[in-house]
Design an enzyme around this catalytic site. Structure first.
Site, PDB file in Angstrom:
ATOM      1  N   ASN A   8       0.837  -1.204   0.000  1.00 51.05           N
ATOM      2  CA  ASN A   8       0.000   0.000   0.000  1.00 51.05           C
ATOM      3  C   ASN A   8       0.879   1.264   0.000  1.00 51.05           C
ATOM      4  O   ASN A   8       1.563   1.560   0.969  1.00 51.05           O
ATOM      5  CB  ASN A   8      -0.885  -0.067   1.250  1.00 51.05           C
ATOM      6  N   GLY A  10       0.079   4.353   0.201  1.00 45.93           N
ATOM      7  CA  GLY A  10      -0.295   5.341   1.216  1.00 45.93           C
ATOM      8  C   GLY A  10       0.447   5.091   2.520  1.00 45.93           C
ATOM      9  O   GLY A  10       0.968   6.026   3.153  1.00 45.93           O
ATOM     10  N   ASP A  61      -0.033  -3.877   9.713  1.00 43.96           N
ATOM     11  CA  ASP A  61      -1.399  -4.327   9.473  1.00 43.96           C
ATOM     12  C   ASP A  61      -2.343  -3.371  10.196  1.00 43.96           C
ATOM     13  O   ASP A  61      -2.143  -3.077  11.373  1.00 43.96           O
ATOM     14  CB  ASP A  61      -1.599  -5.765   9.966  1.00 43.96           C
ATOM     15  N   PHE A 169      -5.550   8.172   2.244  1.00 46.87           N
ATOM     16  CA  PHE A 169      -5.923   7.020   1.421  1.00 46.87           C
ATOM     17  C   PHE A 169      -6.964   6.213   2.187  1.00 46.87           C
ATOM     18  O   PHE A 169      -7.302   6.531   3.337  1.00 46.87           O
ATOM     19  CB  PHE A 169      -4.681   6.169   1.105  1.00 46.87           C
ATOM     20  N   LYS A 190      -1.547  14.090  10.221  1.00 47.33           N
ATOM     21  CA  LYS A 190      -2.085  12.732  10.412  1.00 47.33           C
ATOM     22  C   LYS A 190      -1.071  11.879  11.183  1.00 47.33           C
ATOM     23  O   LYS A 190      -1.432  11.205  12.152  1.00 47.33           O
ATOM     24  CB  LYS A 190      -2.428  12.101   9.051  1.00 47.33           C
ATOM     25  N   HIS A 195      -3.055   6.233  14.274  1.00 49.89           N
ATOM     26  CA  HIS A 195      -2.723   4.872  14.718  1.00 49.89           C
ATOM     27  C   HIS A 195      -1.319   4.483  14.230  1.00 49.89           C
ATOM     28  O   HIS A 195      -0.504   3.975  14.977  1.00 49.89           O
ATOM     29  CB  HIS A 195      -3.787   3.905  14.193  1.00 49.89           C
ATOM     30  N   ARG A 196      -1.049   4.773  12.945  1.00 48.76           N
ATOM     31  CA  ARG A 196       0.267   4.405  12.390  1.00 48.76           C
ATOM     32  C   ARG A 196       1.375   5.234  13.035  1.00 48.76           C
ATOM     33  O   ARG A 196       2.431   4.709  13.394  1.00 48.76           O
ATOM     34  CB  ARG A 196       0.251   4.606  10.864  1.00 48.76           C
TER      35      ARG A 196
HETATM   36  P1  ITT Z   1      -0.702  -4.385   2.915  1.00 45.20           P
HETATM   37  O1  ITT Z   1      -1.433  -5.524   3.602  1.00 45.20           O
HETATM   38  O2  ITT Z   1       0.084  -4.807   1.719  1.00 45.20           O
HETATM   39  O3  ITT Z   1       0.095  -3.546   3.858  1.00 45.20           O
HETATM   40  P2  ITT Z   1      -3.372  -3.290   2.660  1.00 45.20           P
HETATM   41  O4  ITT Z   1      -3.905  -2.001   2.096  1.00 45.20           O
HETATM   42  O5  ITT Z   1      -4.075  -4.551   2.284  1.00 45.20           O
HETATM   43  O6  ITT Z   1      -1.812  -3.379   2.310  1.00 45.20           O
HETATM   44  P3  ITT Z   1      -4.153  -3.578   5.440  1.00 45.20           P
HETATM   45  O7  ITT Z   1      -4.712  -4.921   5.273  1.00 45.20           O
HETATM   46  O8  ITT Z   1      -3.390  -3.285   6.677  1.00 45.20           O
HETATM   47  O9  ITT Z   1      -3.240  -3.161   4.218  1.00 45.20           O
HETATM   48  O10 ITT Z   1      -5.241  -2.435   5.321  1.00 45.20           O
HETATM   49  C1  ITT Z   1      -6.524  -2.572   5.766  1.00 45.20           C
HETATM   50  C2  ITT Z   1      -7.410  -1.552   5.119  1.00 45.20           C
HETATM   51  O11 ITT Z   1      -7.405  -0.397   5.919  1.00 45.20           O
HETATM   52  C3  ITT Z   1      -7.070  -1.130   3.704  1.00 45.20           C
HETATM   53  O12 ITT Z   1      -8.308  -0.976   3.018  1.00 45.20           O
HETATM   54  C4  ITT Z   1      -6.379   0.196   3.869  1.00 45.20           C
HETATM   55  O13 ITT Z   1      -6.602   1.060   2.782  1.00 45.20           O
HETATM   56  C5  ITT Z   1      -7.064   0.721   5.124  1.00 45.20           C
HETATM   57  N1  ITT Z   1      -6.166   1.534   5.914  1.00 45.20           N
HETATM   58  C6  ITT Z   1      -5.043   1.136   6.567  1.00 45.20           C
HETATM   59  N2  ITT Z   1      -4.454   2.184   7.164  1.00 45.20           N
HETATM   60  C7  ITT Z   1      -5.210   3.258   6.868  1.00 45.20           C
HETATM   61  C8  ITT Z   1      -5.114   4.621   7.141  1.00 45.20           C
HETATM   62  O14 ITT Z   1      -4.096   5.108   7.834  1.00 45.20           O
HETATM   63  N3  ITT Z   1      -6.063   5.421   6.683  1.00 45.20           N
HETATM   64  C9  ITT Z   1      -7.092   4.959   5.961  1.00 45.20           C
HETATM   65  N4  ITT Z   1      -7.265   3.690   5.631  1.00 45.20           N
HETATM   66  C10 ITT Z   1      -6.330   2.841   6.074  1.00 45.20           C
END
Ligand code: ITT
Length: 211
Positions: A8, A10, A61, A169, A190, A195-196
């Site tokens: 991802n 973002g 995650d 994102f 942000k 959380h991140r």
């Molecule tokens: P990876 O597993 O390859 O890291 P992913 O996008 O599938 O990529 P996750 O399973 O952790 O990653 O993401 C869960 C969902 O939450 C996914 O739809 C992300 O776009 C969203 N997400 C994660 N962090 C976010 C954030 O900081 N802001 C908005 N949406 C987020």
């Protein structure tokens, strides 16, 4: 070199702006366990990514947990974003839940470099062993010798609102914290409260000491 494991973009933008220069992305799609919590999923991913990369790895995650939906979509957030989309998630929440539609974002960072950690109780090991046993793996199989993983968690509370803002994102446009959606914040704003950002701050402190 530390590899930040995600597909991802973002997440990469946020994480790399937080961590220093000797971190690069590892675009590796690890197997996502079906589990009700993020910890075991991230730990399993970190072990798989470390075996793949043979370098220190940090898996990220994350998920959106809507209180009135008992935490849904939580660990299924990526699947729900891909299938329903975030506007539909907002519409469902608006139709079913009373204000303020509380929710939280959670992020688990899972670090693995193949070395043990001092005083690192790792409850996640058990899950990997159970999983391996369920697959019929032998006792001395690589999978049963769970690699040590260290977890760092960050949580931020907010509420689900009609989509606003163009930055960020994923679910950022429908998640509001202190009057602004995450998509209305600059990346620095942000990272300062997200959380991140919170998980990265904990990791950064520990990692600096470890080195
Ligand atoms: P990876 O597993 O390859 O890291 P992913 O996008 O599938 O990529 P996750 O399973 O952790 O990653 O993401 C869960 C969902 O939450 C996914 O739809 C992300 O776009 C969203 N997400 C994660 N962090 C976010 C954030 O900081 N802001 C908005 N949406 C987020």
């Amino acid at each position: 070199m530390l590899r930040y494991v995600t597909t991802n973009e973002g997440k990469v933008r946020e994480a790399l702006s937080y961590l220093d220069d000797d971190v690069t992305q590892l675009d590796f799609d690890y197997t996502e366990l079906q589990a009700p919590e993020l910890g075991p999923i991230a730990a399993h991913g970190a072990r798989e990514a470390f075996r793949y990369a043979d370098e220190p790895v940090l898996v990220d995650d994350a998920g959106l947990f809507i209180e009135g939906f008992e935490g849904f979509p939580g660990p299924y957030s990526a699947y729900v974003e891909d299938t329903l989309g975030v506007e539909t998630v907002y519409r469902l929440a608006a139709a079913e839940l009373d204000e303020p539609r509380r929710a939280s974002f959670r992020c688990i960072l899972a670090y693995c470099d193949g070395e043990p950690f001092e005083a690192s109780p790792d409850p996640v090991d058990r899950d990997d062993r159970t999983l391996a046993a369920a697959r019929g793996a032998e006792q001395d199989d690589e999978e049963t010798q769970a690699l040590p993983v260290k977890l760092f968690e960050g949580v931020v509370n907010g509420r689900i609102v009609p989509p606003r803002g163009d930055d960020g994102f994923g679910y950022d446009p429908i998640f509001e914290h202190d009057g602004l959606t995450f998509a209305e914040m600059t990346p620095e704003e942000k990272n300062g409260i997200s959380h991140r950002g919170r998980a990265l701050a904990k990791f950064g402190e520990w990692y600096a000491e470890r080195q």
